[in-house]
Design an enzyme around this catalytic site. Structure first.
Site, short mmCIF file in Angstrom:
data_model
loop_
_atom_site.label_atom_id
_atom_site.label_comp_id
_atom_site.label_asym_id
_atom_site.label_seq_id
_atom_site.Cartn_x
_atom_site.Cartn_y
_atom_site.Cartn_z
N ASN A 90 0.97 -1.10 0.22
CA ASN A 90 0.05 -0.26 0.05
C ASN A 90 0.77 1.23 0.16
O ASN A 90 0.30 2.29 -0.43
CB ASN A 90 -0.86 0.11 1.27
CG ASN A 90 -1.46 1.33 1.56
OD1 ASN A 90 -2.57 1.65 0.85
ND2 ASN A 90 -0.99 2.05 2.62
N TYR A 155 3.04 9.13 -11.51
CA TYR A 155 2.13 8.38 -10.73
C TYR A 155 1.19 7.28 -11.31
O TYR A 155 1.16 6.38 -11.24
CB TYR A 155 1.48 9.36 -9.84
CG TYR A 155 0.39 8.59 -8.78
CD1 TYR A 155 0.96 8.16 -7.61
CD2 TYR A 155 -0.85 8.87 -9.09
CE1 TYR A 155 0.27 7.65 -6.51
CE2 TYR A 155 -1.81 8.26 -8.18
CZ TYR A 155 -1.30 7.64 -6.96
OH TYR A 155 -2.28 7.10 -5.96
N LYS A 159 1.34 3.13 -11.31
CA LYS A 159 -0.07 2.33 -11.01
C LYS A 159 -0.45 1.52 -12.01
O LYS A 159 -1.18 0.31 -11.82
CB LYS A 159 -1.27 3.47 -10.67
CG LYS A 159 -0.83 4.28 -9.29
CD LYS A 159 -0.77 3.14 -7.84
CE LYS A 159 -0.43 3.98 -6.65
NZ LYS A 159 -0.33 3.09 -5.86
#
Ligand code: NAD
Length: 247
Positions: A90, A155, A159
């Site tokens: 996470n 980012y 992901k």
């Protein structure tokens, strides 16, 4: 739902990870949370124990960007508990710099934490999971893999890589009894979102069908479901928890 399970949660000191830790503890897991520093990990543990002193929670702080550090820390968890049943990858950082200002160093830093750490943690735990007959690996994706971002492109790039890792490892590790899934949150009320200016956030929120951003606990519920026996036949799934956002 998680009685007798040992779970490791990276980025477990605050935000979504902290909500996952708490949700798992309420469901009787033993939780090892990872912080970026031992002091913040210890503080999170102390705060959780004031909620319920019977909860079993401990804090560690390996450098997630270095495989040897992760391997050593996870090895001592295995020595203490004998098994790791659930790994939640996470920990993450966001960046919103425009492309013209994006330095190679910043690109590497975002990818090191958001992508390489997922590989390091999974690589460090999967042999033990295979030897014990199975386990659950949960990654944290994002809705930005659908939408992209107007700035801060490392980012969404990272992901998207996490999605690729999730579906590929689900295929490769499934025969070993290891399920690999991801939760892809929309906009969540955490420190990461607090850095977004209100004039940027308000129009995005107005376009979400549920007309609000998520509480971290609402994201943690999806992690609990995917970690639990209720999801025993689910692997390779990227579960979007975003209020229906198509931003
Ligand atoms: P947050 O900033 O509140 O928490 C980030 C966590 O990552 C913290 O626990 C922090 O200790 C850890 N971390 C940061 N840098 C680290 C480092 N160098 N080494 C080890 N740990 C480090 O943010 P959050 O919103 O809770 O984010 C958690 C995850 O959810 C991230 O992967 C993020 O990309 C993802 N996510 C967040 C949102 C959102 O809207 N907040 C949306 C989609 C996905």
């Amino acid at each position: 739902m998680l009685t007798g399970k040992v779970a490791v949660v990276t980025g477990g000191t605050r935000g979504i990870g902290r909500a996952v830790v708490e949700k798992f503890l309420r469901n009787h897991a033993h939780v090892v949370l990872c912080g970026s520093r031992q002091a913040t990990a210890d503080r999170a543990v102390d705060e959780l124990k004031t909620v319920d002193p019977s909860w079993y929670v401990e804090g560690i702080a390996p450098d997630l960007t270095r495989y040897e550090s992760v391997k050593g820390a996870f090895q001592s968890v295995l020595e203490r508990h004998g098994h790791i049943d659930i790994l939640v990858n996470n920990a993450g950082v966001s960046s919103r710099e425009p492309f013209a200002e994006y330095t190679p160093e910043l690109f590497r830093r975002v990818m090191a934490l958001n992508v390489e750490s997922v590989f390091h943690c999974t690589r460090a735990v999967y042999e033990a999971m295979a030897a014990q007959g199975g386990g659950v690996i949960l990654n944290t994706g994002s809705m930005v893999t659908k939408s992209g971002q107007p700035s801060g492109m490392a980012y969404p790039t990272g992901k998207a890589a996490v999605d690729g890792l999730t579906v590929s490892l689900a295929r490769e590790l499934g025969p070993l009894g290891i399920r690999v899934n991801a939760v892809a949150p929309g906009i969540v009320d955490t420190d990461m979102t607090h850095s977004v200016p209100p004039e940027v956030l308000a129009p995005l929120t107005a376009r979400i069908p549920l007309r609000r951003i998520a509480d971290p606990g609402e994201i943690a519920g999806a992690f609990l479901f995917l970690a639990s026996p209720a999801a025993a036949y689910i692997t390779g799934e990227i579960l979007h928890v975003d209020g229906g956002a198509l931003i």
